[in-house]
Design an enzyme around this catalytic site. Structure first.
Site, mmCIF file in Angstrom:
data_model
loop_
_atom_site.group_PDB
_atom_site.id
_atom_site.type_symbol
_atom_site.label_atom_id
_atom_site.label_comp_id
_atom_site.label_asym_id
_atom_site.label_seq_id
_atom_site.Cartn_x
_atom_site.Cartn_y
_atom_site.Cartn_z
ATOM 1 N N HIS A 22 0.822 -1.220 0.000
ATOM 2 C CA HIS A 22 0.000 0.000 0.000
ATOM 3 C C HIS A 22 0.853 1.265 0.000
ATOM 4 O O HIS A 22 2.052 1.227 0.310
ATOM 5 C CB HIS A 22 -0.905 0.024 1.236
ATOM 6 C CG HIS A 22 -2.126 -0.834 1.101
ATOM 7 N ND1 HIS A 22 -2.111 -2.178 1.357
ATOM 8 C CD2 HIS A 22 -3.401 -0.530 0.725
ATOM 9 C CE1 HIS A 22 -3.328 -2.676 1.149
ATOM 10 N NE2 HIS A 22 -4.130 -1.701 0.761
ATOM 11 N N LYS A 71 -1.031 4.985 4.644
ATOM 12 C CA LYS A 71 -1.998 4.076 5.273
ATOM 13 C C LYS A 71 -1.686 3.910 6.762
ATOM 14 O O LYS A 71 -0.547 3.679 7.144
ATOM 15 C CB LYS A 71 -1.973 2.722 4.558
ATOM 16 C CG LYS A 71 -3.016 1.751 5.100
ATOM 17 C CD LYS A 71 -3.252 0.589 4.158
ATOM 18 C CE LYS A 71 -4.265 -0.398 4.722
ATOM 19 N NZ LYS A 71 -5.555 0.213 5.072
HETATM 20 N N1 LIG Z 1 -13.082 -0.716 1.696
HETATM 21 C C1 LIG Z 1 -12.326 -0.232 0.719
HETATM 22 O O1 LIG Z 1 -12.450 -0.625 -0.456
HETATM 23 C C2 LIG Z 1 -11.326 0.822 1.050
HETATM 24 C C3 LIG Z 1 -11.116 1.167 2.349
HETATM 25 N N2 LIG Z 1 -10.228 2.126 2.677
HETATM 26 C C4 LIG Z 1 -10.141 2.456 4.091
HETATM 27 O O2 LIG Z 1 -10.841 3.675 4.309
HETATM 28 C C5 LIG Z 1 -10.264 4.349 5.425
HETATM 29 C C6 LIG Z 1 -9.918 5.775 5.011
HETATM 30 O O3 LIG Z 1 -8.883 5.744 4.078
HETATM 31 P P1 LIG Z 1 -8.380 7.078 3.365
HETATM 32 O O4 LIG Z 1 -9.526 7.778 2.712
HETATM 33 O O5 LIG Z 1 -7.205 6.697 2.550
HETATM 34 O O6 LIG Z 1 -7.901 7.919 4.647
HETATM 35 P P2 LIG Z 1 -7.757 9.517 4.788
HETATM 36 O O7 LIG Z 1 -6.885 9.744 5.962
HETATM 37 O O8 LIG Z 1 -7.389 10.112 3.479
HETATM 38 O O9 LIG Z 1 -9.237 9.995 5.099
HETATM 39 C C7 LIG Z 1 -9.881 9.815 6.315
HETATM 40 C C8 LIG Z 1 -10.661 11.089 6.613
HETATM 41 O O10 LIG Z 1 -11.493 10.846 7.755
HETATM 42 C C9 LIG Z 1 -11.283 11.925 8.661
HETATM 43 N N3 LIG Z 1 -11.614 11.459 9.999
HETATM 44 C C10 LIG Z 1 -10.813 10.871 10.918
HETATM 45 N N4 LIG Z 1 -11.529 10.605 12.026
HETATM 46 C C11 LIG Z 1 -12.787 11.020 11.784
HETATM 47 C C12 LIG Z 1 -13.993 11.024 12.553
HETATM 48 N N5 LIG Z 1 -14.027 10.552 13.817
HETATM 49 N N6 LIG Z 1 -15.121 11.534 11.995
HETATM 50 C C13 LIG Z 1 -15.096 12.031 10.756
HETATM 51 N N7 LIG Z 1 -13.989 12.068 9.981
HETATM 52 C C14 LIG Z 1 -12.857 11.563 10.501
HETATM 53 C C15 LIG Z 1 -9.834 12.314 8.471
HETATM 54 O O11 LIG Z 1 -9.565 13.591 9.008
HETATM 55 P P3 LIG Z 1 -8.028 13.909 9.450
HETATM 56 O O12 LIG Z 1 -7.195 13.705 8.235
HETATM 57 O O13 LIG Z 1 -8.095 15.327 9.908
HETATM 58 O O14 LIG Z 1 -7.704 12.950 10.536
HETATM 59 C C16 LIG Z 1 -9.751 12.273 6.945
HETATM 60 O O15 LIG Z 1 -10.264 13.444 6.358
HETATM 61 C C17 LIG Z 1 -9.065 3.514 5.860
HETATM 62 O O16 LIG Z 1 -9.426 2.675 6.912
HETATM 63 C C18 LIG Z 1 -8.755 2.694 4.619
HETATM 64 O O17 LIG Z 1 -8.118 1.486 4.921
HETATM 65 C C19 LIG Z 1 -9.483 2.750 1.736
HETATM 66 C C20 LIG Z 1 -9.611 2.432 0.420
HETATM 67 C C21 LIG Z 1 -10.546 1.434 -0.037
HETATM 68 O O1 LIG Z 2 -5.992 2.276 3.034
HETATM 69 C C1 LIG Z 2 -6.160 1.907 1.842
HETATM 70 O O2 LIG Z 2 -5.716 2.522 0.885
HETATM 71 C C2 LIG Z 2 -6.961 0.702 1.594
HETATM 72 N N1 LIG Z 2 -7.578 0.141 2.596
HETATM 73 C C3 LIG Z 2 -8.386 -1.012 2.539
HETATM 74 C C4 LIG Z 2 -7.758 -2.123 3.340
HETATM 75 O O3 LIG Z 2 -7.257 -1.860 4.446
HETATM 76 O O4 LIG Z 2 -7.787 -3.271 2.878
HETATM 77 C C5 LIG Z 2 -8.757 -1.405 1.131
HETATM 78 C C6 LIG Z 2 -7.659 -1.196 0.124
HETATM 79 O O5 LIG Z 2 -6.672 -2.143 0.375
HETATM 80 C C7 LIG Z 2 -7.115 0.215 0.199
#
Ligand SMILES: NC(=O)C1=CN([C@@H]2O[C@H](COP(=O)(O)OP(=O)(O)OC[C@H]3O[C@@H](n4cnc5c(N)ncnc54)[C@H](OP(=O)(O)O)[C@@H]3O)[C@@H](O)[C@H]2O)C=CC1
Ligand SMILES: O=C(O)C1=N[C@H](C(=O)O)C[C@H](O)C1
Length: 244
Positions: free
Chosen positions: A129, A133
């Site tokens: 990744h 992350k």
């Molecule tokens: N299921 C899937 O297919 C996928 C899942 N993911 C998962 O999604 C999650 C987010 O990933 P990603 O978008 O890259 O992360 P980011 O850090 O880019 O985004 C997370 C956002 O959520 C905010 N945040 C943190 N805590 C809170 C809260 N309590 N309430 C509201 N907002 C909050 C953060 O703010 P701040 O930055 O200020 O902390 C940030 O803006 C991860 O767990 C990742 O593994 C990612 C890609 C695909």
């Molecule tokens: O944080 C990410 O980027 C992603 N998170 C998810 C995970 O923890 O599996 C999904 C994907 O791998 C991207």
């Protein structure tokens, strides 16, 4: 029209999800909530999508369930204990979908890995990744390992052969349900995974690459459209896809 709220709306996935919902004719984005914002705005949404942080998802999920919303959880780090708790909190007709990976290729990779697991002596998972992350191993790798372990247990198979007795720095990686899992964090990557399987004279590798976060959006939109039709708690997008 299905109304949608996004938690983590300013993040990498949340912002992409907001744009995808806004671009869908049958969905309406009614709330974009990030850290520090008032979650009350989410009460206007039929479906809340969470892309926040593994440390925040439990509190968000409890709040959304108690607010009677249908919930799509994309955030990683939702363990068995939280799933059990949520199951007990659900109101009749309420749907919660927890999706380790919204990519169709990733869903298939997990399936194929579970299907292949009983035919090989050894199986290990390598997830790769981007370096921003927060958690390791990834939710996808954890789910993959759990599915592989379940398939091997059903076939009466234990762990793969491994003569290692000395590994002071943990070079053999972590284990999830007995399956070795290795995590790579590297600039330039998005989200990738390999499942390596091996037996006498033969290896088999299943690899999936998400090259852009747009890869997750068809799955996110499908989940928003379908979650209300699947009351109860569901893990994995598989249940919403016609895979058989
Ligand atoms: N299921 C899937 O297919 C996928 C899942 N993911 C998962 O999604 C999650 C987010 O990933 P990603 O978008 O890259 O992360 P980011 O850090 O880019 O985004 C997370 C956002 O959520 C905010 N945040 C943190 N805590 C809170 C809260 N309590 N309430 C509201 N907002 C909050 C953060 O703010 P701040 O930055 O200020 O902390 C940030 O803006 C991860 O767990 C990742 O593994 C990612 C890609 C695909
Ligand atoms: O944080 C990410 O980027 C992603 N998170 C998810 C995970 O923890 O599996 C999904 C994907 O791998 C991207």
């Amino acid at each position: 029209m299905i109304t949608v709220g996004v938690l983590g709306a300013h993040g990498r996935m949340g912002s992409e999800a907001c744009a995808a919902v806004e671009g869908a004719e049958d969905l309406e984005l009614v709330a974009s909530v990030d850290i520090g914002d008032d979650r009350e705005a989410l009460r206007a949404a039929d479906v809340v999508v969470d892309f926040t942080h593994p440390s925040a998802v439990a509190d968000n999920l409890r709040w959304c369930v108690d607010a009677g919303r249908h919930v799509v959880v994309g955030t990683s780090g939702v363990g068995h204990e939280l799933l059990d708790e949520v199951r007990g909190r659900l109101q009749p007709g309420q749907g919660v979908l927890v999706v380790p990976n919204f990519g169709i290729g990733a869903v298939l990779m997990m399936r194929f890995a579970a299907q292949a697991a009983r035919f090989f002596d050894s199986v290990e998972v390598v997830e790769l990744h981007h370096p921003r992350k927060a958690d390791a191993p990834s939710g996808t790798a954890t789910r993959t390992a759990q599915m592989i372990a379940a398939a091997r247990a059903e076939a009466g198979l234990g762990p793969g052969p491994d003569a290692t007795t000395h590994d002071p720095d943990g070079a053999r990686g972590a284990t999830v349900d007995g399956i070795p899992v290795h995590a790579v964090r590297m600039a330039g990557l998005v989200a990738h995974q390999e499942v390596l399987l091996g037996t006498e004279g033969e290896t088999f590798t299943i690899r999936h690459d998400s090259l852009h976060r747009s890869s997750f959006m068809p799955g996110v939109l499908l989940a928003c459209r379908k979650v209300a039709e699947h009351p109860g708690l569901t893990v994995g997008l598989d249940a919403f896809l016609d895979l058989d």
